[in-house]
Design a protein around this motif. Structure first.
Motif, PDB file in Angstrom:
ATOM      1  N   LYS A   8       0.849  -1.189   0.000  1.00  0.00           N
ATOM      2  CA  LYS A   8       0.000   0.000   0.000  1.00  0.00           C
ATOM      3  C   LYS A   8       0.889   1.245   0.000  1.00  0.00           C
ATOM      4  O   LYS A   8       1.888   1.292   0.719  1.00  0.00           O
ATOM      5  CB  LYS A   8      -0.918  -0.006   1.230  1.00  0.00           C
ATOM      6  N   ARG A  28      -5.267  12.087  -0.356  1.00  0.00           N
ATOM      7  CA  ARG A  28      -4.167  11.292  -0.912  1.00  0.00           C
ATOM      8  C   ARG A  28      -3.587  11.966  -2.147  1.00  0.00           C
ATOM      9  O   ARG A  28      -3.029  11.283  -3.013  1.00  0.00           O
ATOM     10  CB  ARG A  28      -4.685   9.906  -1.330  1.00  0.00           C
ATOM     11  N   ASP A  38       4.421  -2.795   4.954  1.00  0.00           N
ATOM     12  CA  ASP A  38       4.593  -3.639   3.776  1.00  0.00           C
ATOM     13  C   ASP A  38       6.050  -3.918   3.445  1.00  0.00           C
ATOM     14  O   ASP A  38       6.343  -4.824   2.664  1.00  0.00           O
ATOM     15  CB  ASP A  38       3.864  -3.029   2.568  1.00  0.00           C
ATOM     16  N   SER A  92     -13.460   3.906  -2.565  1.00  0.00           N
ATOM     17  CA  SER A  92     -13.579   2.445  -2.394  1.00  0.00           C
ATOM     18  C   SER A  92     -13.474   2.077  -0.917  1.00  0.00           C
ATOM     19  O   SER A  92     -12.640   2.624  -0.210  1.00  0.00           O
ATOM     20  CB  SER A  92     -12.456   1.716  -3.129  1.00  0.00           C
ATOM     21  N   SER A 119      -2.767  -2.091   7.453  1.00  0.00           N
ATOM     22  CA  SER A 119      -2.063  -0.930   6.917  1.00  0.00           C
ATOM     23  C   SER A 119      -1.931   0.140   8.005  1.00  0.00           C
ATOM     24  O   SER A 119      -2.635   0.105   9.008  1.00  0.00           O
ATOM     25  CB  SER A 119      -2.826  -0.363   5.724  1.00  0.00           C
ATOM     26  N   THR A 124      -7.861  -1.529   8.858  1.00  0.00           N
ATOM     27  CA  THR A 124      -9.013  -2.385   9.148  1.00  0.00           C
ATOM     28  C   THR A 124      -8.553  -3.827   9.360  1.00  0.00           C
ATOM     29  O   THR A 124      -9.244  -4.598  10.024  1.00  0.00           O
ATOM     30  CB  THR A 124     -10.046  -2.388   7.995  1.00  0.00           C
ATOM     31  N   GLY A 125      -7.419  -4.207   8.760  1.00  0.00           N
ATOM     32  CA  GLY A 125      -6.925  -5.584   8.890  1.00  0.00           C
ATOM     33  C   GLY A 125      -7.830  -6.605   8.234  1.00  0.00           C
ATOM     34  O   GLY A 125      -7.807  -7.784   8.606  1.00  0.00           O
ATOM     35  N   THR A 126      -8.624  -6.179   7.277  1.00  0.00           N
ATOM     36  CA  THR A 126      -9.603  -7.097   6.661  1.00  0.00           C
ATOM     37  C   THR A 126      -9.189  -7.569   5.267  1.00  0.00           C
ATOM     38  O   THR A 126      -9.711  -8.556   4.773  1.00  0.00           O
ATOM     39  CB  THR A 126     -10.974  -6.397   6.520  1.00  0.00           C
ATOM     40  N   ILE A 127      -8.282  -6.847   4.627  1.00  0.00           N
ATOM     41  CA  ILE A 127      -7.922  -7.163   3.236  1.00  0.00           C
ATOM     42  C   ILE A 127      -7.352  -8.585   3.075  1.00  0.00           C
ATOM     43  O   ILE A 127      -7.756  -9.302   2.145  1.00  0.00           O
ATOM     44  CB  ILE A 127      -6.920  -6.106   2.683  1.00  0.00           C
TER      45      ILE A 127
END
Ligand SMILES: Cc1cc2nc3c(=O)[nH]c(=O)nc-3n(C[C@H](O)[C@H](O)[C@H](O)COP(=O)(O)OP(=O)(O)OC[C@H]3O[C@@H](n4cnc5c(N)ncnc54)[C@H](O)[C@@H]3O)c2cc1C
Length: 258
Positions: A8, A28, A38, A92, A119, A124-127
């Motif tokens: 990311k 951004r 990462d 998104s 990230s 969120t730690g969901t990806i």
């Protein structure tokens, strides 16, 4: 072996973050950098893909055709990158992001997919789990050590009590913790080489992903408002007059910490 590492690119955490006044999402528009989290996945990927013909492919979704963070990871030693950048992706949510990343990862035909655990800007730690589900691959999370035995992946998975030993067939999606390896610093030679490494910049249409499923249109969540966090109080200065220890204990008891 082709190891895909999701990286990311985020606004520099050292700079004060700004929110878009209309959408309330993170601004951004400036230069984005490689998320520190990462760098661990990139290093792990490079260590696993160290044989003849092995390589690391980076996959990223970021606005404005941003490649600065990708160049950092390419300078560390990754061979090439896929960047998905498209105005249709603005707004998104995590699931929309996972759909885009999954479509890009599929194109790379990976033997292994690495991500960080969460990230630094969205966290969120969901990806990682979403990617595994969308790609139909095993999901292993919180990896603190990874090794490969033939087509079997062996992972030490961090838990509160210690670690689990997990095995699964490859390909798989594995999220790594910050302790997994020590990321290398890009060398001058690596930085120069990174300038000419291939970065494939794709749109949502290129990936065959429906625009209805991504961006603000496809998002299942919306930020309806933001409020400033309360300023921190000045705190209390306690002068030790021989009873310092007791006062600390009393303070911690009041907080119900002890
Ligand atoms: C309201 C809202 C608006 C948004 N607007 C935009 C936008 O305009 N443009 C845009 O590009 N994104 C946008 N996003 C997406 C957002 O930046 C995150 O990429 C996405 O929500 C994933 O969430 P996370 O960072 O919490 O993932 P986590 O689950 O915490 O991430 C875990 C790991 O997954 C990988 N990963 C996560 N995101 C990416 C990524 N983008 N590229 C590569 N690897 C990744 C990394 O390895 C990361 O460490 C928006 C999200 C929301 C909720």
């Amino acid at each position: 072996m082709n190891v895909v590492v999701c990286v990311k690119q985020i606004p520099d955490p050292a700079a004060p973050p700004a929110l878009d006044p209309t959408t309330h999402t993170l601004d951004r528009t400036g230069k984005l950098i490689l998320d520190d989290s990462d760098a661990y996945g990139v290093e792990m990927g490079l260590q696993l893909a160290s044989g003849e013909g092995d390589e690391v492919t980076l996959v990223s979704m970021a606005p404005g055709g941003e490649v600065s963070g990708l160049r950092t990871a390419l300078a560390m030693g990754a061979a090439k990158a896929i960047l998905v950048s498209d105005d249709a992706l603005a707004g998104s949510d995590a699931l929309g992001t996972a759909k885009v990343l999954a479509a890009a990862i599929r194109r790379a035909e990976p033997d292994l997919v690495l991500t960080a655990t969460e990230s630094t800007d969205g966290y969120t730690g969901t990806i990682p789990a979403q990617l595994a589900e969308l790609l139909g691959l095993p999901s292993v999370t919180f990896a603190k050590k990874i090794s490969i035995d033939g087509s079997t992946l062996k992972v030490e998975r961090q838990t509160e009590a210690g670690y689990d030993e997990v095995e699964c067939p490859m390909p798989a999606v594995v999220s790594v913790t910050a302790g997994v390896v020590e990321p290398r610093y890009p060398s001058f030679k690596g930085i120069m080489a990174a300038k000419s490494k291939p970065v494939d910049i794709l749109t949502v249409d290129d990936l065959g992903v429906s625009k209805d499923e991504v961006g603000a249109t496809g998002a299942g969540q919306e930020i309806t408002g933001v409020a400033k966090a309360e300023d921190r109080g000045a705190g209390e200065i306690v002068v030790d007059e021989g009873d310092g220890a007791q006062r600390i204990v009393a303070f911690l008891q009041e907080l119900k910490v002890i």
